[in-house]
Design an enzyme around this catalytic site. Structure first.
Site, PDB file in Angstrom:
ATOM      1  CE1 TYR A  59      -4.112  -2.033   5.135  1.00 35.58           C
ATOM      2  CE2 TYR A  59      -3.517   0.158   4.386  1.00 35.58           C
ATOM      3  CZ  TYR A  59      -3.872  -1.145   4.110  1.00 35.58           C
ATOM      4  OH  TYR A  59      -3.971  -1.554   2.808  1.00 35.58           O
ATOM      5  CE  LYS A  84      -2.000  -4.523   3.323  1.00 33.61           C
ATOM      6  NZ  LYS A  84      -2.395  -5.578   2.423  1.00 33.61           N
ATOM      7  CB  SER A 120      -0.866  -0.019   1.268  1.00 32.47           C
ATOM      8  OG  SER A 120      -1.531   1.204   1.416  1.00 32.47           O
TER       9      SER A 120
HETATM   10  N1  UFG Z   1     -12.787  11.653   2.584  1.00 34.22           N
HETATM   11  C1  UFG Z   1     -13.713  12.655   2.845  1.00 34.22           C
HETATM   12  N2  UFG Z   1     -14.951  12.288   3.239  1.00 34.22           N
HETATM   13  C2  UFG Z   1     -15.336  11.000   3.414  1.00 34.22           C
HETATM   14  C3  UFG Z   1     -14.386   9.973   3.133  1.00 34.22           C
HETATM   15  C4  UFG Z   1     -13.113  10.346   2.722  1.00 34.22           C
HETATM   16  O1  UFG Z   1     -13.410  13.840   2.728  1.00 34.22           O
HETATM   17  O2  UFG Z   1     -16.487  10.763   3.811  1.00 34.22           O
HETATM   18  C5  UFG Z   1     -11.448  12.026   2.132  1.00 34.22           C
HETATM   19  C6  UFG Z   1     -10.340  11.513   3.037  1.00 34.22           C
HETATM   20  O3  UFG Z   1     -10.117  12.397   4.091  1.00 34.22           O
HETATM   21  C7  UFG Z   1      -9.176  11.387   2.065  1.00 34.22           C
HETATM   22  C8  UFG Z   1      -9.851  11.071   0.728  1.00 34.22           C
HETATM   23  O4  UFG Z   1     -11.215  11.433   0.877  1.00 34.22           O
HETATM   24  O5  UFG Z   1      -8.535  12.612   1.963  1.00 34.22           O
HETATM   25  C9  UFG Z   1      -9.769   9.602   0.354  1.00 34.22           C
HETATM   26  O6  UFG Z   1     -10.207   8.838   1.468  1.00 34.22           O
HETATM   27  P1  UFG Z   1     -10.464   7.267   1.401  1.00 34.22           P
HETATM   28  O7  UFG Z   1     -10.934   6.845   2.764  1.00 34.22           O
HETATM   29  O8  UFG Z   1     -11.318   6.946   0.238  1.00 34.22           O
HETATM   30  O9  UFG Z   1      -9.035   6.664   1.098  1.00 34.22           O
HETATM   31  P2  UFG Z   1      -7.662   6.856   1.890  1.00 34.22           P
HETATM   32  O10 UFG Z   1      -6.813   7.747   1.032  1.00 34.22           O
HETATM   33  O11 UFG Z   1      -7.815   7.263   3.285  1.00 34.22           O
HETATM   34  O12 UFG Z   1      -7.123   5.361   1.993  1.00 34.22           O
HETATM   35  C10 UFG Z   1      -7.008   4.505   0.906  1.00 34.22           C
HETATM   36  C11 UFG Z   1      -7.264   3.063   1.363  1.00 34.22           C
HETATM   37  C12 UFG Z   1      -6.204   2.600   2.298  1.00 34.22           C
HETATM   38  C13 UFG Z   1      -4.861   2.826   1.696  1.00 34.22           C
HETATM   39  C14 UFG Z   1      -4.703   4.250   1.264  1.00 34.22           C
HETATM   40  C15 UFG Z   1      -3.398   4.439   0.563  1.00 34.22           C
HETATM   41  O13 UFG Z   1      -8.495   3.008   2.022  1.00 34.22           O
HETATM   42  O14 UFG Z   1      -6.377   1.230   2.545  1.00 34.22           O
HETATM   43  O15 UFG Z   1      -5.760   4.586   0.368  1.00 34.22           O
HETATM   44  O16 UFG Z   1      -3.326   5.695   0.008  1.00 34.22           O
HETATM   45  F1  UFG Z   1      -3.907   2.558   2.608  1.00 34.22           F
END
Ligand code: UFG
Length: 327
Positions: free
Chosen positions: A139, A143, A115
């Site tokens: 997490y 990894k 990841s």
């Molecule tokens: N976000 C919002 N509102 C929401 C959900 C998410 O603003 O309701 C934002 C988050 O703060 C983030 C972006 O949208 O800035 C993307 O969030 P995600 O939860 O979709 O994805 P993440 O980037 O947090 O995480 C994903 C995977 C992880 C992995 C990571 C690696 O879920 O397993 O990418 O970059 F580790």
């Protein structure tokens, strides 16, 4: 014969589909704790846990398994911070059990889902495989530890691996028959699409005071079928005698949370109700991949290279499966 752990999960099931579409033999090994049996159709399936070394060994022997694609892991960054025991136990100890079973049955090839979370906060430039790996979450740490085991197992036992460091997996199979269905959902694109399909009232934007052009977090969204293709290329590379290595997988383009919402509005054709709320702890401001290494070395190239096409494929699934795989 390829054994796919976590093959009934989101990324696993799309990879299984792609493998089978290319005529490859697959057996799925999954404990169905978060996966969906409906997502793998009639693919041979063994319900089992990573810790069940005997069952794994029996499965390797019965199916004549020579390689493993390992997806089975918990993957919620937030949850890993409040329940590290669950993550170290399942992801780390579970992977060790899998490696033990592989060693015992002389299974030598492993493609492994790592990841972008192994990098942590790297500033706003493109992240390469040489960027420092300092995970900001448990997490990501799990990894990174798995990557380290594999290096040592290669040196000591000659087990060959490719670790694929994904950025933000998104989208759904072109058929619209399988897609993303987490419970509860926590990922940005499915959450926005649940506003579009009427399942959710609004999308909360987690902070608009980040040091980015519009203040919201920037991510690199990569289509699930492009990820699947990379796993297959990585496995072929290993079977052709390639040495162990690791690759980033992203599109190389960053999109802010606001830009993702704008794209959904454009693709779906209706406005999305939104509200800015507090930052979510642990979110780096920007994560964008350089995937040059895998493009050069394995000839991988994303087919879904626009956010519009990724969102459109996700919408095909979410607009027709309001309750995911539940009938
Ligand atoms: N976000 C919002 N509102 C929401 C959900 C998410 O603003 O309701 C934002 C988050 O703060 C983030 C972006 O949208 O800035 C993307 O969030 P995600 O939860 O979709 O994805 P993440 O980037 O947090 O995480 C994903 C995977 C992880 C992995 C990571 C690696 O879920 O397993 O990418 O970059 F580790």
């Amino acid at each position: 014969m390829i054994l796919v752990t976590g093959g009934a999960g989101y990324i696993g099931s799309h990879t299984v589909r792609e493998l089978r579409e290319r005529g490859m033999d697959v057996v799925v090994y999954d404990n169905l704790s978060t996966g969906h049996i409906e997502s793998i159709g009639d693919t041979p399936f063994v319900k089992g846990d990573l810790f069940d070394v005997e069952l794994l060994r029996k499965t390797f022997r019965e199916y004549g398994v020579d390689s493993v694609i390992h997806f089975a892991a918990y993957s919620l960054v937030g949850e890993s911070m409040v329940n590290p025991a669950k993550y170290y136990h399942n992801n780390v100890a579970g992977t060790l059990a899998l490696l033990d079973a592989m060693l015992a049955e002389n299974v030598k090839y492993l493609v492994f889902s790592s990841s972008a979370a192994t990098y942590g906060d790297c500033g706003d430039g493109l992240i390469t495989e040489n960027s420092p790996q300092n995970p900001t979450s448990v997490y990501g740490q799990t990894k990174l530890m798995m990557e380290q085991f594999m290096q040592d197992y290669d040196k000591a036992y000659g087990m060959k691996y490719v670790a694929l460091r994904y950025f933000n997996a998104a989208g759904a199979h072109a058929s619209g028959e399988i897609g993303e269905a987490h419970n509860p959902e926590s990922h940005l694109i499915p959450l926005i699409l649940q506003v579009s399909n009427g399942k959710r009232e609004q999308i909360n934007i987690f902070g608009d005071d980040y040091p980015t052009h519009d203040g919201t977090c920037i991510r690199d969204y990569i289509h699930i079928t492009d990820l699947a293709d990379a796993h297959i290329k990585a496995l072929e590379y290993l079977k052709n005698g390639g040495k162990s290595t690791y690759y980033n997988l992203g599109n190389g383009n960053g999109f802010s949370v606001k830009e993702v919402i704008d794209t959904v509005e454009k693709v779906v054709g209706s406005p999305v109700k939104k509200q800015v709320v507090e930052r979510r702890p642990g979110d780096p401001a920007s994560l964008v991949a350089s995937s040059e290494k895998i493009q050069k070395e394995l000839g991988w190239k994303p087919k879904y290279d626009t956010l519009d096409s990724i969102v459109a494929s996700a919408w095909k699934w979410h607009s027709t499966h309001l309750d995911g795989f539940n009938k």
